[in-house]
Motif scaffolding. Structure first.
Motif, short mmCIF file in Angstrom:
data_model
loop_
_atom_site.label_atom_id
_atom_site.label_comp_id
_atom_site.label_asym_id
_atom_site.label_seq_id
_atom_site.Cartn_x
_atom_site.Cartn_y
_atom_site.Cartn_z
N ILE A 158 17.66 58.95 -1.32
CA ILE A 158 16.46 58.12 -1.43
C ILE A 158 16.77 56.67 -1.08
O ILE A 158 15.94 55.98 -0.49
CB ILE A 158 15.87 58.21 -2.86
N GLY A 159 17.96 56.20 -1.40
CA GLY A 159 18.31 54.80 -1.18
C GLY A 159 18.86 54.47 0.20
O GLY A 159 19.16 53.32 0.48
N LEU A 160 19.00 55.49 1.05
CA LEU A 160 19.53 55.22 2.39
C LEU A 160 18.53 54.41 3.21
O LEU A 160 17.32 54.64 3.11
CB LEU A 160 19.83 56.54 3.11
N PRO A 161 19.01 53.49 4.02
CA PRO A 161 18.08 52.75 4.88
C PRO A 161 17.40 53.70 5.87
O PRO A 161 17.96 54.74 6.24
CB PRO A 161 18.98 51.74 5.60
N LYS A 162 16.20 53.34 6.33
CA LYS A 162 15.40 54.22 7.19
C LYS A 162 16.13 54.61 8.47
O LYS A 162 16.04 55.74 8.92
CB LYS A 162 14.06 53.57 7.53
N ASN A 163 16.86 53.66 9.06
CA ASN A 163 17.54 53.98 10.32
C ASN A 163 18.60 55.07 10.13
O ASN A 163 18.92 55.78 11.08
CB ASN A 163 18.16 52.72 10.94
N ILE A 164 19.12 55.22 8.94
CA ILE A 164 20.08 56.30 8.63
C ILE A 164 19.33 57.54 8.17
O ILE A 164 19.57 58.65 8.65
CB ILE A 164 21.09 55.85 7.55
N ALA A 165 18.40 57.38 7.24
CA ALA A 165 17.65 58.51 6.68
C ALA A 165 16.90 59.27 7.76
O ALA A 165 16.80 60.51 7.69
CB ALA A 165 16.70 58.02 5.61
N ASN A 166 16.39 58.58 8.77
CA ASN A 166 15.62 59.23 9.84
C ASN A 166 16.47 60.16 10.70
O ASN A 166 15.94 60.99 11.43
CB ASN A 166 14.93 58.20 10.72
N LYS A 167 17.79 60.02 10.61
CA LYS A 167 18.69 60.87 11.41
C LYS A 167 19.11 62.13 10.66
O LYS A 167 19.83 62.97 11.21
CB LYS A 167 19.93 60.06 11.82
N ILE A 168 18.67 62.27 9.41
CA ILE A 168 18.99 63.47 8.63
C ILE A 168 17.87 64.48 8.86
O ILE A 168 16.69 64.15 8.78
CB ILE A 168 19.12 63.12 7.13
#
Length: 194
Positions: free
Chosen positions: A45-55
């Motif tokens: 939940i705390g990952l920045p969007k630019n990282i989270a969007n790659k999951i």
């Protein structure tokens, strides 16, 4: 044998005092079971969007066996056997801000202290039994700080969830969703016969 008759009320039919009694008696109803805290996305939940969007949708970067926490005085969270999913190791490196050239020489480990109630942390070692340069330590210290912030965010999310689950609003939702019935004073009647 004896028969007892009583009037049964829906929550909305109770007086304000009886509603307060009902809510107070059911304060722990949403947290009175093992697992209310289990959320596979708690760290992600705390990952920045630019990282989270790659999951990949529905997947997580982190997994763990169980968590220990205290949301009160000690206010800590520990993720037991915390691991990064293999396919997201490079994404984890990107999140930490560690260049590939340094990452090749880094061994990392998630650490939980058994002596004190402190959060899970990350520790780095050089893979070739060398020491890191001062510049490399600065990068790794920043990476530690990013990870610590991620863990802190997870702890905050868990605490917010806890306080919501014991809130009047959440308890009333549970009462209505389960169609609970009460005595005139606001005491819950377990209705086994429908």
């Amino acid at each position: 044998m004896r028969t007892i008759e009583t009037k049964v009320y829906k929550f909305n039919e109770l007086s304000n005092t009886a509603k307060e009694n009902a809510i107070d008696k059911l304060r722990d109803i949403n947290i009175d079971y093992d697992g209310w805290w289990e959320d596979d996305f708690l760290l992600d939940i705390g990952l920045p969007k630019n990282i989270a969007n790659k999951i990949d949708n529905g997947y997580v970067m982190f997994n763990w066996k169980e968590i220990y926490f205290d949301l009160d005085r000690s206010f800590y969270i520990q993720f037991v056997n915390l691991k990064v999913e293999d396919k997201y190791i490079d994404l984890f490196r990107q999140f930490l801000g560690i260049p590939k050239t340094l990452w090749k020489n880094v061994y990392y480990e998630f650490v939980n202290s058994s002596y004190a109630n402190i959060d899970t942390t990350i520790e780095f070692e050089h893979q070739e039994n060398k020491d890191f340069t001062e510049k490399q330590w600065i990068i790794l210290d920043k990476a530690k700080e990013k990870f610590n912030n991620l863990v802190y965010n997870a702890k905050q999310v868990l605490r917010d969830s806890y306080y919501y689950l014991i809130s009047d609003e959440s308890i009333i939702e549970t009462i209505k969703m389960n169609d609970y019935e009460f005595t005139e004073e606001g005491k819950l009647i377990w209705n086994f016969i429908k």
